[in-house]
Design an enzyme around this catalytic site. Structure first.
Site, PDB file in Angstrom:
ATOM      1  N   ASN A  15       0.834  -1.208   0.000  1.00 20.70           N
ATOM      2  CA  ASN A  15       0.000   0.000   0.000  1.00 20.70           C
ATOM      3  C   ASN A  15       0.868   1.257   0.000  1.00 20.70           C
ATOM      4  OD1 ASN A  15      -2.797  -1.322   0.745  1.00 20.70           O
ATOM      5  ND2 ASN A  15      -1.248  -2.198   2.102  1.00 20.70           N
ATOM      6  N   PRO A  16       1.693   1.432  -1.038  1.00 23.27           N
ATOM      7  CA  PRO A  16       2.707   2.499  -0.986  1.00 23.27           C
ATOM      8  C   PRO A  16       2.127   3.905  -0.937  1.00 23.27           C
ATOM      9  CG  PRO A  16       2.591   1.535  -3.179  1.00 23.27           C
ATOM     10  CD  PRO A  16       1.732   0.680  -2.294  1.00 23.27           C
ATOM     11  N   LYS A  17       0.847   4.078  -1.307  1.00 21.68           N
ATOM     12  CA  LYS A  17       0.300   5.440  -1.335  1.00 21.68           C
ATOM     13  C   LYS A  17      -0.726   5.677  -0.240  1.00 21.68           C
ATOM     14  CE  LYS A  17       1.669   6.350  -5.937  1.00 21.68           C
ATOM     15  NZ  LYS A  17       1.373   6.661  -7.322  1.00 21.68           N
ATOM     16  N   ASN A  18      -0.680   4.839   0.774  1.00 20.79           N
ATOM     17  CA  ASN A  18      -1.641   4.963   1.860  1.00 20.79           C
ATOM     18  C   ASN A  18      -1.142   5.979   2.890  1.00 20.79           C
ATOM     19  OD1 ASN A  18      -2.515   4.381   4.601  1.00 20.79           O
ATOM     20  ND2 ASN A  18      -3.692   2.741   3.682  1.00 20.79           N
TER      21      ASN A  18
END
Ligand code: ZN
Lengths: 330, 313
Positions: free
Chosen positions: A106-109
């Site tokens: 979830n790199p953009k969480n």
């Protein structure tokens, strides 16, 4: 560690028998109604129960883990997890390990980065190298991840670790010279690193570096803007530095995308740069055969060419032309 | 390409619950307040807000309010600035701001201002220029801007400005169209647009238009319908919107419609969602597409709603 394998059957577990789950209240007639999966419903019903009871226990910590796997965006679960971590005095290095897999999935969480920041803040300067390593790993998956860059800038300013940052920027630009995030980071380093002495001290070597990048890809917007940034608050040097005007001339004389070279030359002229015949000839050779006749005002000729080669922004270049002082020619 | 399929989009918004893809529904749960704003604002721009019973919506919204005055993304969640603005915006759409204790909401927001003028998103302290916008927009709608230190708030936003004319999430952060909207919006609302280098920023923003006609949010990134909103609204606020090619952008947005089942996606052929449906319709409204209500670029609400709030019209 897959979410599916990890799901506890809470309603059948004697360890949870003392707790009464609290069902979700979506209101009378949901505006954006939501269909939930059964394992999600069960986990969240128990989460609401521990949350309401302020139960800071190992099993509650485990439950937040499960809820996070099911929905890493749920900020209330993350908040509650931090309260439990605090209350139980958990080793936060372990917490960083717990976060690795979730972060990569979830790199953009927002929540994940926020949680990470909270931990690093508590661990202090000891966490600097670990955090720089972590963001490096995330940026190897997506070199423009805005959250990762933001976290990295915070780490550098709050915890330190500037020593190799310029090299790191160079490495990323070697991989992709169009990476605007890496150019931005480079500017961040030369203007803010306590080790480099600021813009004045780095300008000479940075101008050389940037010009090389421009000549390699004259249509790359980022180094052109970076070059201008190197002369921030010093327009006089920008106009008088022969390196700036000559990179424009070199690009104009080559087979290339000329938009940024032309627009930079236009900016230079608008700020008082005096162009010699060489510049006039280079610009003149770019005039499309069917365009307006050559203007004795070089800036006007440049605007006419830009209207032609950059038709998407024809209104912008027309406006630039209209803004030029009219007294110069005739 | 064709036209905007208004009826299909209305049907899509009203039937969002029909698609039971569990992952999407799970990740939406905690930000339902944002979903409500995107969906309802779209309906209003399309002139179909009356398709819903406002009383039920308002009852649910008020159940999301906390002791502190802030709103959560759903019942039983913690409050956050993100959802507080959405809640206030939805109440404004329905002309029901009077159900709020404005002071209470304003106190929640002013309590999140930091010493340097920046704002945190919630009690956990994350700082971002986005939160400055959320705070200022919300307080403006509530007529409570006097509750914060405006000078410091404006100076913090100005400190996020970059040499390319854009703005980042914190001082030194990369320019990004979404952050630019937030910073320019906050500066517009507070009458502080003199901090913006309009010509330089205008050029950076119109450079975001790519061959397909769509807009990206940073150099060398793919175009995306949601940037139609972030870039266009910023250009309008600094009076430079004529620098982009409007016809090509309209075509790009219309190409992202699902003409069969309604909804708009980020790029042609991708799956639709409520978020991009809202930003697509709002973008078309800014482009003065026929049949749509006009939208205010700073408050992200229909102009008639904004007029009602500020001029009792
Ligand atoms: Zn998008």
């Amino acid at each position: 560690m897959d979410a599916e394998e990890h799901i506890l059957r809470l309603s059948q577990d004697p360890e949870w028998a003392d707790l009464t789950p609290i069902p979700q209240d979506d209101g009378p007639n949901p505006v954006v109604p939501i269909a939930y999966k059964p394992d999600f419903i069960e986990t969240m019903d128990y989460f609401r129960a521990v949350y309401k009871a302020n139960e800071f226990s190992p099993r509650a910590l485990q439950l937040t883990h499960q809820a996070i796997l099911l929905n890493p965006g749920n900020y209330t679960v993350w908040h509650f997890r931090r309260l439990i971590l605090d209350a139980l005095g958990i080793d936060l290095n372990e917490e960083l390990n717990f976060m690795l897999g979730i972060s990569e999935r979830n790199p953009k969480n927002y929540q994940i980065w926020h949680h990470r920041r909270w931990i690093a803040e508590k661990l202090g300067t000891d966490a600097a190298s670990k955090e720089l390593e972590f963001t490096r790993r995330m940026l190897s998956l997506d070199a423009k991840n805005y959250h990762a860059w933001s976290h990295r800038q915070w780490v550098l300013q709050a915890l330190g670790g500037w020593e190799n940052e310029l090299d790191y920027c160079h490495q990323l630009l070697e991989e992709d010279v169009f990476n605007n995030s890496a150019w931005n980071q480079r500017y961040f380093v030369v203007t803010r690193s306590p080790l480099l002495g600021g813009l004045e001290a780095t300008r000479e070597s940075e101008v050389k570096y940037t010009i090389e990048a421009i000549l390699g890809n004259p249509g790359n917007e980022s180094p052109w803007r970076y070059l201008r940034g190197l002369y921030k608050n010093d327009p006089k040097s920008w106009i008088s530095d022969p390196q700036v005007s000559s990179v424009c001339l070199k690009v104009l004389s080559a087979e290339a995308n000329h938009v940024f070279a032309l627009s930079t030359l236009l900016d230079l002229l608008s700020h008082g740069f005096q162009a010699n015949q060489e510049f006039r000839d280079a610009v003149d050779s770019l005039r499309p055969s069917n365009s307006d006749p050559a203007d004795s005002d070089l800036a006007k000729t440049i605007c006419s060419i830009l209207r032609h080669v950059d038709p998407m922004r024809v209104n912008y270049w027309t406006w630039r032309k209209s803004k030029l002082p009219s007294a110069v020619s005739v | 390409m064709g036209e905007l399929v208004v009826d299909k989009h209305v049907k899509y918004i009203l039937s969002v619950e029909k698609r039971k893809d569990s992952f999407e529904s799970v990740v939406l749960e905690h930000l339902r307040m944002n979903g409500a704003y995107w969906g309802l604002a779209t309906l209003d721009l399309l002139g179909k807000l009356d398709a819903l019973d406002s009383n039920e919506v308002i009852e649910w919204i008020m159940k999301c309010q906390h002791e502190s005055g802030g709103f959560a993304g759903n019942i039983g969640h913690d409050p956050h600035m993100l959802y507080t603005l959405s809640a206030v915006q939805v109440l404004a759409l329905f002309d029901k701001l009077n159900v709020l204790d404005a002071d209470k909401v304003a106190n929640y927001i002013s309590g999140l201002q930091n010493e340097d003028g920046s704002f945190s998103g919630d009690e956990w302290g994350e700082v971002d220029s986005r939160f400055s916008y959320l705070a200022i927009c919300c307080l403006s709608i509530l007529h409570c801007l006097d509750k914060i230190n405006m000078e410091k708030a404006v100076n913090y936003i100005a400190s996020c400005k970059n040499v390319d004319g854009g703005f980042g999430c914190t001082p030194g952060g990369e320019s990004h169209a979404g952050q630019i909207f937030c910073c320019v919006g906050a500066l517009a609302i507070t009458g502080s647009l003199h901090h913006v280098d309009k010509d330089l920023l205008g050029w950076w923003l119109c450079e975001r238009q790519v061959k397909s006609g769509g807009l990206n949010g940073r150099p060398e990134k793919l175009p995306d319908v949601c940037y139609s909103w972030w870039v266009l609204s910023s250009l309008i606020m600094i009076d430079r919107v004529h620098w982009i090619n409007k016809d090509k952008l309209v075509k790009f947005i219309l190409n992202c419609q699902d003409t069969e089942n309604g909804g708009i996606s980020d790029r042609p052929e991708d799956a639709v969602d409520v978020y991009h449906t809202y930003f697509g319709v709002a973008g078309l409204s800014l482009l003065e597409y026929p049949g749509l209500k006009a939208i205010d670029p700073a408050h992200a609400l229909p102009v008639d709603v904004v007029n009602r709030i500020f001029f009792q019209k």
